[in-house]
Design an enzyme around this catalytic site. Structure first.
Site, PDB file in Angstrom:
ATOM      1  N   HIS A 247       1.328   4.020   1.896  1.00 14.65           N
ATOM      2  CA  HIS A 247       1.813   4.837   3.016  1.00 14.65           C
ATOM      3  C   HIS A 247       3.337   4.990   2.971  1.00 14.65           C
ATOM      4  CE1 HIS A 247      -2.037   4.249   5.658  1.00 14.65           C
ATOM      5  NE2 HIS A 247      -2.144   5.248   4.806  1.00 14.65           N
TER       6      HIS A 247
ATOM      7  N   HIS B  58       4.458  -4.450  10.907  1.00 10.82           N
ATOM      8  CA  HIS B  58       4.901  -3.753  12.121  1.00 10.82           C
ATOM      9  C   HIS B  58       4.993  -4.700  13.315  1.00 10.82           C
ATOM     10  CE1 HIS B  58       4.418   0.407  10.563  1.00 10.82           C
ATOM     11  NE2 HIS B  58       3.465  -0.144   9.824  1.00 10.82           N
TER      12      HIS B  58
ATOM     13  N   ASP C 290       5.700   4.943   5.104  1.00 12.93           N
ATOM     14  CA  ASP C 290       6.550   4.014   5.837  1.00 12.93           C
ATOM     15  C   ASP C 290       6.604   2.633   5.181  1.00 12.93           C
ATOM     16  OD1 ASP C 290       3.844   3.615   6.633  1.00 12.93           O
ATOM     17  OD2 ASP C 290       4.487   2.585   8.458  1.00 12.93           O
ATOM     18  N   HIS C 291       5.993   2.529   4.000  1.00 16.69           N
ATOM     19  CA  HIS C 291       6.100   1.306   3.200  1.00 16.69           C
ATOM     20  C   HIS C 291       6.666   1.582   1.805  1.00 16.69           C
ATOM     21  CE1 HIS C 291       3.813  -1.469   5.899  1.00 16.69           C
ATOM     22  NE2 HIS C 291       3.475  -0.291   6.401  1.00 16.69           N
TER      23      HIS C 291
ATOM     24  N   ASP D 110      -0.373  -3.987   6.273  1.00 13.32           N
ATOM     25  CA  ASP D 110      -0.970  -3.412   7.476  1.00 13.32           C
ATOM     26  C   ASP D 110      -2.451  -3.782   7.600  1.00 13.32           C
ATOM     27  OD1 ASP D 110       1.473  -2.306   7.981  1.00 13.32           O
ATOM     28  OD2 ASP D 110       0.822  -0.221   7.898  1.00 13.32           O
TER      29      ASP D 110
ATOM     30  N   HIS E 208       0.844  -1.190   0.000  1.00 14.88           N
ATOM     31  CA  HIS E 208       0.000   0.000   0.000  1.00 14.88           C
ATOM     32  C   HIS E 208       0.882   1.243   0.000  1.00 14.88           C
ATOM     33  CE1 HIS E 208       0.837  -0.564   4.276  1.00 14.88           C
ATOM     34  NE2 HIS E 208       0.359   0.646   4.550  1.00 14.88           N
TER      35      HIS E 208
END
Length: 256
Positions: free
Chosen positions: A58, A171, A60-61, A133, A56
């Protein structure tokens, strides 16, 4: 030949994962949270990055996408549903697509909720799934873009995978998820036993993921919305499972 898999921590609480096929040398990074961390992991293993499989959009990915592509020439694959938000994307995948990774079929599962375009990757012949996530150990992602109903349907798709499927997620949230899960399902002996194991692992500085579909079905409160004890805690004995899930997820949003 089985794929080699290497999981490593990055950023504050993310996990990066590399998958590698020894015969062809192909190496994929599942998401790219941080280019430096991915590069260090590649160097540690002696592998050369050939592709990134994005779950996805975001940051942080995806923050490492462009730097890794510039350094290695890797191909970036991700969800067609949010392709305009994924840096450097080359190949777009949708629900039901099957992507070939060195002879290993990678089945695409659309799992909206956390984001509208989120996808998971399931490698049935290898018995692994990369849930991003959407599903966490003892938890699920916060619903940012989709609806609670969408997230419930997405989790239901993942829960339908074979019990022995090994699930990698984005995470290390398990201790926090455990504290909340015990308020919902604290009389569940499987959850209590798992909680002790989680505490031991984290005290030793070890990861609590990957997990398995079987473990999540037995202990993850979001997947247990049909369980009478969970329904009793939520005071929703006769509500549809999707509504019980929505109440649990909303309670977690406000949990301290």
């Amino acid at each position: 030949m089985a794929l080699a898999i290497f999981q490593f921590p990055c950023l504050s609480d993310n996990y990066g994962v590399l998958i590698h096929d020894e015969a062809t040398g192909r190496t994929a990074s599942i998401d790219a949270p941080d280019a430096a961390a991915v590069t260090a992991a590649l160097a540690e293993k002696g592998w050369t990055l050939t592709e990134i499989l994005t779950t996805h959009h975001h940051p942080d990915h995806t923050d490492g996408n462009l730097a890794l592509k510039a350094a290695t020439g890797c191909t970036i694959t991700g969800p067609d549903y949010e392709a305009d938000k994924i840096p450097g994307i080359d190949r777009k995948l949708r629900e039901g697509d099957v992507y070939d990774f060195a002879g290993h079929p990678v089945h695409v599962i659309w799992t909206p909720g956390h984001t509208l375009g989120h996808i998971a990757y399931h490698l049935p012949e290898d018995g692994i799934a990369f849930a991003g996530d959407t599903m966490f150990a003892l938890g699920c992602g916060r619903v940012f873009e989709g609806t609670l109903e969408q997230m419930w349907q997405s989790l239901t798709k993942l829960a339908a995978l074979p019990d022995e499927t090994v699930v990698y997620c984005g995470h290390e949230y398990t201790e926090s998820n455990l504290r909340f899960a015990l308020t919902i399902d604290g009389a569940n002996p499987a959850l209590v036993a798992r909680g002790e194991e989680v505490k031991k692992l984290r005290a030793a500085g070890k990861p609590t993921v990957p997990t398995t579909i079987a473990a999540e079905k037995a202990t993850n409160p979001y997947l247990r919305a049909d369980d009478p004890a969970v329904r009793a805690t939520m005071k929703m004995p006769d509500a549809p499972a999707a509504e019980v899930f929505a109440a649990i997820r909303t309670a977690k949003d406000n949990f301290k």
